[in-house]
Motif scaffolding. Structure first.
Motif, PDB file in Angstrom:
ATOM      1  N   ASN A   1      31.136  72.460 -31.600  1.00 21.08           N
ATOM      2  CA  ASN A   1      32.135  72.655 -31.525  1.00 21.08           C
ATOM      3  C   ASN A   1      32.955  73.794 -30.594  1.00 21.08           C
ATOM      4  O   ASN A   1      32.827  74.294 -29.490  1.00 21.08           O
ATOM      5  CB  ASN A   1      33.586  72.412 -31.970  1.00 21.08           C
ATOM      6  N   ASP A   2      32.511  74.821 -30.931  1.00 22.83           N
ATOM      7  CA  ASP A   2      32.833  76.210 -30.737  1.00 22.83           C
ATOM      8  C   ASP A   2      31.627  76.836 -30.414  1.00 22.83           C
ATOM      9  O   ASP A   2      31.300  78.024 -29.218  1.00 22.83           O
ATOM     10  CB  ASP A   2      33.041  77.009 -31.675  1.00 22.83           C
ATOM     11  N   TYR A   3      30.813  76.945 -30.524  1.00 19.89           N
ATOM     12  CA  TYR A   3      28.726  77.450 -30.036  1.00 19.89           C
ATOM     13  C   TYR A   3      28.293  75.624 -29.929  1.00 19.89           C
ATOM     14  O   TYR A   3      27.032  75.528 -31.077  1.00 19.89           O
ATOM     15  CB  TYR A   3      28.737  77.172 -31.591  1.00 19.89           C
ATOM     16  N   PRO A   4      28.014  75.129 -28.667  1.00 23.28           N
ATOM     17  CA  PRO A   4      27.032  74.239 -28.577  1.00 23.28           C
ATOM     18  C   PRO A   4      26.017  73.676 -28.518  1.00 23.28           C
ATOM     19  O   PRO A   4      25.281  72.854 -28.743  1.00 23.28           O
ATOM     20  CB  PRO A   4      28.028  73.534 -27.251  1.00 23.28           C
ATOM     21  N   HIS A   5      25.660  75.741 -27.925  1.00 23.14           N
ATOM     22  CA  HIS A   5      24.307  75.544 -28.184  1.00 23.14           C
ATOM     23  C   HIS A   5      23.657  75.098 -29.815  1.00 23.14           C
ATOM     24  O   HIS A   5      21.844  74.803 -29.199  1.00 23.14           O
ATOM     25  CB  HIS A   5      23.658  76.941 -27.684  1.00 23.14           C
ATOM     26  N   VAL A   6      24.020  74.912 -30.373  1.00 20.59           N
ATOM     27  CA  VAL A   6      23.192  75.295 -31.677  1.00 20.59           C
ATOM     28  C   VAL A   6      23.068  74.115 -31.940  1.00 20.59           C
ATOM     29  O   VAL A   6      23.573  73.225 -31.960  1.00 20.59           O
ATOM     30  CB  VAL A   6      24.448  75.920 -32.452  1.00 20.59           C
ATOM     31  N   ARG A   7      22.252  74.197 -32.600  1.00 17.28           N
ATOM     32  CA  ARG A   7      20.590  73.057 -32.566  1.00 17.28           C
ATOM     33  C   ARG A   7      20.669  72.888 -34.018  1.00 17.28           C
ATOM     34  O   ARG A   7      20.802  73.882 -35.652  1.00 17.28           O
ATOM     35  CB  ARG A   7      19.199  73.256 -32.442  1.00 17.28           C
ATOM     36  N   HIS A   8      20.609  71.627 -34.776  1.00 17.86           N
ATOM     37  CA  HIS A   8      21.002  71.166 -36.319  1.00 17.86           C
ATOM     38  C   HIS A   8      19.723  70.357 -36.603  1.00 17.86           C
ATOM     39  O   HIS A   8      20.284  69.404 -35.830  1.00 17.86           O
ATOM     40  CB  HIS A   8      22.306  70.270 -36.647  1.00 17.86           C
ATOM     41  N   VAL A   9      19.353  70.489 -37.298  1.00 21.47           N
ATOM     42  CA  VAL A   9      18.556  69.710 -37.954  1.00 21.47           C
ATOM     43  C   VAL A   9      18.798  68.991 -39.620  1.00 21.47           C
ATOM     44  O   VAL A   9      18.871  69.819 -40.330  1.00 21.47           O
ATOM     45  CB  VAL A   9      17.142  70.735 -38.340  1.00 21.47           C
ATOM     46  N   VAL A  10      18.012  68.115 -40.010  1.00 15.16           N
ATOM     47  CA  VAL A  10      18.128  67.775 -41.543  1.00 15.16           C
ATOM     48  C   VAL A  10      16.828  67.657 -41.571  1.00 15.16           C
ATOM     49  O   VAL A  10      16.359  66.355 -40.909  1.00 15.16           O
ATOM     50  CB  VAL A  10      19.128  65.861 -41.097  1.00 15.16           C
ATOM     51  N   ALA A  11      17.002  68.429 -42.672  1.00 12.75           N
ATOM     52  CA  ALA A  11      15.256  68.309 -43.557  1.00 12.75           C
ATOM     53  C   ALA A  11      15.003  67.402 -44.128  1.00 12.75           C
ATOM     54  O   ALA A  11      14.071  67.032 -44.696  1.00 12.75           O
ATOM     55  CB  ALA A  11      15.291  69.121 -44.120  1.00 12.75           C
ATOM     56  N   GLY A  12      16.073  66.625 -44.998  1.00  9.63           N
ATOM     57  CA  GLY A  12      15.811  65.551 -46.228  1.00  9.63           C
ATOM     58  C   GLY A  12      15.484  66.337 -47.561  1.00  9.63           C
ATOM     59  O   GLY A  12      15.605  67.168 -47.231  1.00  9.63           O
ATOM     60  N   ALA A  13      15.141  65.187 -48.459  1.00  6.81           N
ATOM     61  CA  ALA A  13      15.143  66.303 -49.080  1.00  6.81           C
ATOM     62  C   ALA A  13      13.298  66.537 -49.929  1.00  6.81           C
ATOM     63  O   ALA A  13      12.229  65.853 -49.075  1.00  6.81           O
ATOM     64  CB  ALA A  13      15.226  64.772 -51.027  1.00  6.81           C
ATOM     65  N   ALA A  14      12.866  68.044 -50.468  1.00  7.17           N
ATOM     66  CA  ALA A  14      12.486  68.426 -50.426  1.00  7.17           C
ATOM     67  C   ALA A  14      11.415  67.496 -51.564  1.00  7.17           C
ATOM     68  O   ALA A  14      12.021  66.856 -52.972  1.00  7.17           O
ATOM     69  CB  ALA A  14      11.839  69.897 -51.154  1.00  7.17           C
ATOM     70  N   GLN A  15       9.697  67.351 -51.306  1.00 11.87           N
ATOM     71  CA  GLN A  15       9.249  66.653 -52.650  1.00 11.87           C
ATOM     72  C   GLN A  15       8.383  66.836 -53.351  1.00 11.87           C
ATOM     73  O   GLN A  15       8.216  67.528 -54.094  1.00 11.87           O
ATOM     74  CB  GLN A  15       8.570  65.432 -51.765  1.00 11.87           C
ATOM     75  N   HIS A  16       7.713  68.544 -52.529  1.00 11.80           N
ATOM     76  CA  HIS A  16       7.040  69.442 -53.206  1.00 11.80           C
ATOM     77  C   HIS A  16       6.845  71.099 -53.213  1.00 11.80           C
ATOM     78  O   HIS A  16       5.963  71.906 -52.973  1.00 11.80           O
ATOM     79  CB  HIS A  16       5.367  69.100 -52.665  1.00 11.80           C
ATOM     80  N   CYS A  17       8.525  71.132 -52.367  1.00 13.59           N
ATOM     81  CA  CYS A  17       8.628  72.551 -52.565  1.00 13.59           C
ATOM     82  C   CYS A  17       9.860  72.906 -53.520  1.00 13.59           C
ATOM     83  O   CYS A  17      10.609  72.277 -52.744  1.00 13.59           O
ATOM     84  CB  CYS A  17       7.646  73.263 -51.448  1.00 13.59           C
ATOM     85  N   GLY A  18      10.660  74.030 -53.138  1.00 16.19           N
ATOM     86  CA  GLY A  18      11.911  74.594 -52.839  1.00 16.19           C
ATOM     87  C   GLY A  18      12.647  74.072 -52.075  1.00 16.19           C
ATOM     88  O   GLY A  18      11.789  73.691 -50.931  1.00 16.19           O
ATOM     89  N   GLN A  19      13.365  73.568 -52.127  1.00 13.31           N
ATOM     90  CA  GLN A  19      14.602  73.059 -50.693  1.00 13.31           C
ATOM     91  C   GLN A  19      14.469  73.597 -49.721  1.00 13.31           C
ATOM     92  O   GLN A  19      14.666  73.650 -48.633  1.00 13.31           O
ATOM     93  CB  GLN A  19      15.872  72.243 -51.241  1.00 13.31           C
ATOM     94  N   LYS A  20      14.560  74.939 -49.813  1.00 12.64           N
ATOM     95  CA  LYS A  20      14.906  76.567 -49.157  1.00 12.64           C
ATOM     96  C   LYS A  20      13.741  76.347 -47.960  1.00 12.64           C
ATOM     97  O   LYS A  20      13.387  76.767 -47.307  1.00 12.64           O
ATOM     98  CB  LYS A  20      15.933  77.594 -49.706  1.00 12.64           C
ATOM     99  N   ASN A  21      12.657  76.246 -48.677  1.00 15.45           N
ATOM    100  CA  ASN A  21      11.319  76.232 -48.122  1.00 15.45           C
ATOM    101  C   ASN A  21      11.067  75.309 -46.998  1.00 15.45           C
ATOM    102  O   ASN A  21      10.961  75.159 -45.867  1.00 15.45           O
ATOM    103  CB  ASN A  21      10.253  76.497 -48.800  1.00 15.45           C
ATOM    104  N   HIS A  22      11.551  73.845 -47.713  1.00 21.30           N
ATOM    105  CA  HIS A  22      11.416  72.850 -46.977  1.00 21.30           C
ATOM    106  C   HIS A  22      12.228  72.762 -45.209  1.00 21.30           C
ATOM    107  O   HIS A  22      11.750  72.801 -45.252  1.00 21.30           O
ATOM    108  CB  HIS A  22      11.624  71.506 -47.594  1.00 21.30           C
ATOM    109  N   ASN A  23      13.492  73.125 -46.212  1.00 19.75           N
ATOM    110  CA  ASN A  23      14.598  73.561 -44.938  1.00 19.75           C
ATOM    111  C   ASN A  23      14.284  74.193 -43.530  1.00 19.75           C
ATOM    112  O   ASN A  23      14.282  73.954 -42.361  1.00 19.75           O
ATOM    113  CB  ASN A  23      15.923  73.768 -45.681  1.00 19.75           C
ATOM    114  N   SER A  24      13.773  75.240 -44.543  1.00 16.11           N
ATOM    115  CA  SER A  24      13.104  76.420 -42.976  1.00 16.11           C
ATOM    116  C   SER A  24      12.012  76.030 -42.434  1.00 16.11           C
ATOM    117  O   SER A  24      11.335  76.582 -41.444  1.00 16.11           O
ATOM    118  CB  SER A  24      12.465  77.749 -44.140  1.00 16.11           C
ATOM    119  N   LEU A  25      10.624  75.286 -43.234  1.00 15.71           N
ATOM    120  CA  LEU A  25       9.486  75.014 -42.542  1.00 15.71           C
ATOM    121  C   LEU A  25      10.129  73.386 -41.184  1.00 15.71           C
ATOM    122  O   LEU A  25       9.681  73.221 -40.287  1.00 15.71           O
ATOM    123  CB  LEU A  25       8.728  73.605 -43.021  1.00 15.71           C
ATOM    124  N   ARG A  26      11.318  72.519 -41.791  1.00 12.57           N
ATOM    125  CA  ARG A  26      11.628  72.457 -41.011  1.00 12.57           C
ATOM    126  C   ARG A  26      12.279  72.387 -39.913  1.00 12.57           C
ATOM    127  O   ARG A  26      12.254  72.274 -38.423  1.00 12.57           O
ATOM    128  CB  ARG A  26      12.736  70.661 -40.956  1.00 12.57           C
TER     129      ARG A  26
END
Length: 393
Positions: free
Chosen positions: A98-123
């Protein structure tokens, strides 16, 4: 016993003194980096994709993420990544948008074969890889100063390095033993990072060129690993690829009424990441643990021996002189935080940190898994994720 104590006690004081002096040299290195950054024309700064994985409900997250969105960097694309679209962190992202409209939001989903943080970063990488020249990865709970991004990307912009890293420092808001011990542990890791032969990536503030990300197969590595920084650091060390520490890329972590179980869980992750991904460094960590723990224990035994006339008075004098010397060295460490802290509390917190370090290291010996954000990752050689057990309590 005396000679073992003397060797380890001397090593302990010398190591802590060298690290203290290393810390005192960091402001000069920051000034040199600032001068190099000022000399770089604006059009030489590469376009950056800033990827920030987010999870949990940490009260510091809103202010910390917003501090990453007001960097005085020419052009960067912030990408905030959550595992789900309906979770507290995702709600926070929408509030920030709402304050920074240029920010992108990515929904990564649940990691299956790696740490969730890794999965989020790759997405996050996938969302911007065609639009940027440099990837920057940041944690979501540390405050950044406006020039943080320039410091982190500076060596890449000048062509000095393909990989750079910053670190963080804890700002204790009280003088409770656990809060100070946590601050001391983070300070130790920061000072070890500042030793060039020990510098490795820290996932809370690291940068790399898009070309290096591809050439070193980072996506393939992270897609099956439990952690991002240690796994990539291990690969870079094996290939003799240097990582440039940027001391000015320093994030600030506020800590108040820090809970012992939270501190222990954090420290356990740091030790286990090394065990799974960098076993040689984990072994060296064991030697450091012994060097920290044994001198005070042996000193107590020698004091008891003196009370029963089994140890000479000269030995006890040397022990007391060592205690004074250690306190003076810890005084140097206290000054690095630039906050008024009782020396007595600081020294007691140091003993607390040593005891916790020993406990955590011993617990790491049989460990084959790691718990992180409510999930247990069963880990194999080189940090490869073998199995994920969700909703772990």
């Amino acid at each position: 016993m005396f000679w073992l104590w003397l060797a380890l006690a001397s090593f302990k004081c010398l190591l802590l003194y060298i690290l203290a002096k290393t810390g005192e040299s960091l402001p000069r290195r920051v000034r040199l980096d600032e001068a190099a950054n000022r000399a770089l024309p604006e059009d030489r700064w590469p376009v950056v994709g800033m990827i920030v994985p987010m999870a949990g409900t940490d009260r510091r997250m809103s202010a910390a993420v917003r501090s990453l969105l007001i960097q005085n960097y020419p052009q960067y694309i912030p990408v905030l990544v959550t595992a789900k679209n309906e979770e507290p962190a995702a709600d926070l992202v929408r509030s920030i948008q709402n304050d920074y409209p240029h920010v992108r939001h990515v929904v990564a989903g649940a990691a299956q074969h790696c740490g969730q943080k890794n999965h989020n970063s790759l997405r996050g990488v996938a969302a911007v890889k065609d639009d940027v020249e440099v990837f920057v990865f940041c944690d979501s709970t540390h405050m950044a100063r406006p020039n943080f991004l320039r410091h982190l990307v500076g060596p890449i912009a000048t062509g000095e390095a393909e990989f750079s890293t910053g670190y963080h420092v804890v700002d204790p808001r009280d003088q409770r033993p656990v809060t100070l011990a946590y601050a001391l542990c983070v300070l130790l890791m920061r000072l070890l990072q500042a030793v060039s032969s020990l510098t490795q990536l820290w996932g809370g503030a690291m940068a790399m060129t898009r070309e290096a990300f591809s050439r070193f197969a980072v996506e393939e590595l992270w897609a099956s690993n439990v952690v991002d920084d240690c796994s990539l650091s291990a690969r870079l060390q094996s290939l003799r690829v240097p990582v440039r520490l940027c001391p000015g890329a320093l994030l600030h972590t506020e800590a108040a009424k820090h809970e012992r179980q939270v501190w222990r869980a954090w420290l356990e992750r740091q030790v286990l990441f090394l065990k799974f991904c960098m076993p040689l460094q984990w072994g060296l960590l064991g030697f450091m643990c012994a060097a920290m723990v044994l001198p005070p224990l042996l000193a107590v035994f020698m004091l008891l021996g003196w009370l029963f006339a089994k140890v000479s008075g000269l030995t006890i004098v040397l022990v007391l002189l060592w205690v004074v010397l250690l306190a003076k060295v810890l005084h140097l460490w206290r000054n690095l935080l630039k906050r008024t802290i009782s020396l007595a509390r600081w020294c007691l917190s140091f003993l607390d940190a040593v005891a916790m370090f020993a406990l955590v290291y011993v617990r790491s010996l049989p460990a084959r898994s790691i718990v992180w954000h409510g999930q247990r990752y069963v880990v194999g050689p080189c940090g490869k994720v073998l199995r994920i057990e969700r909703r772990f309590e």
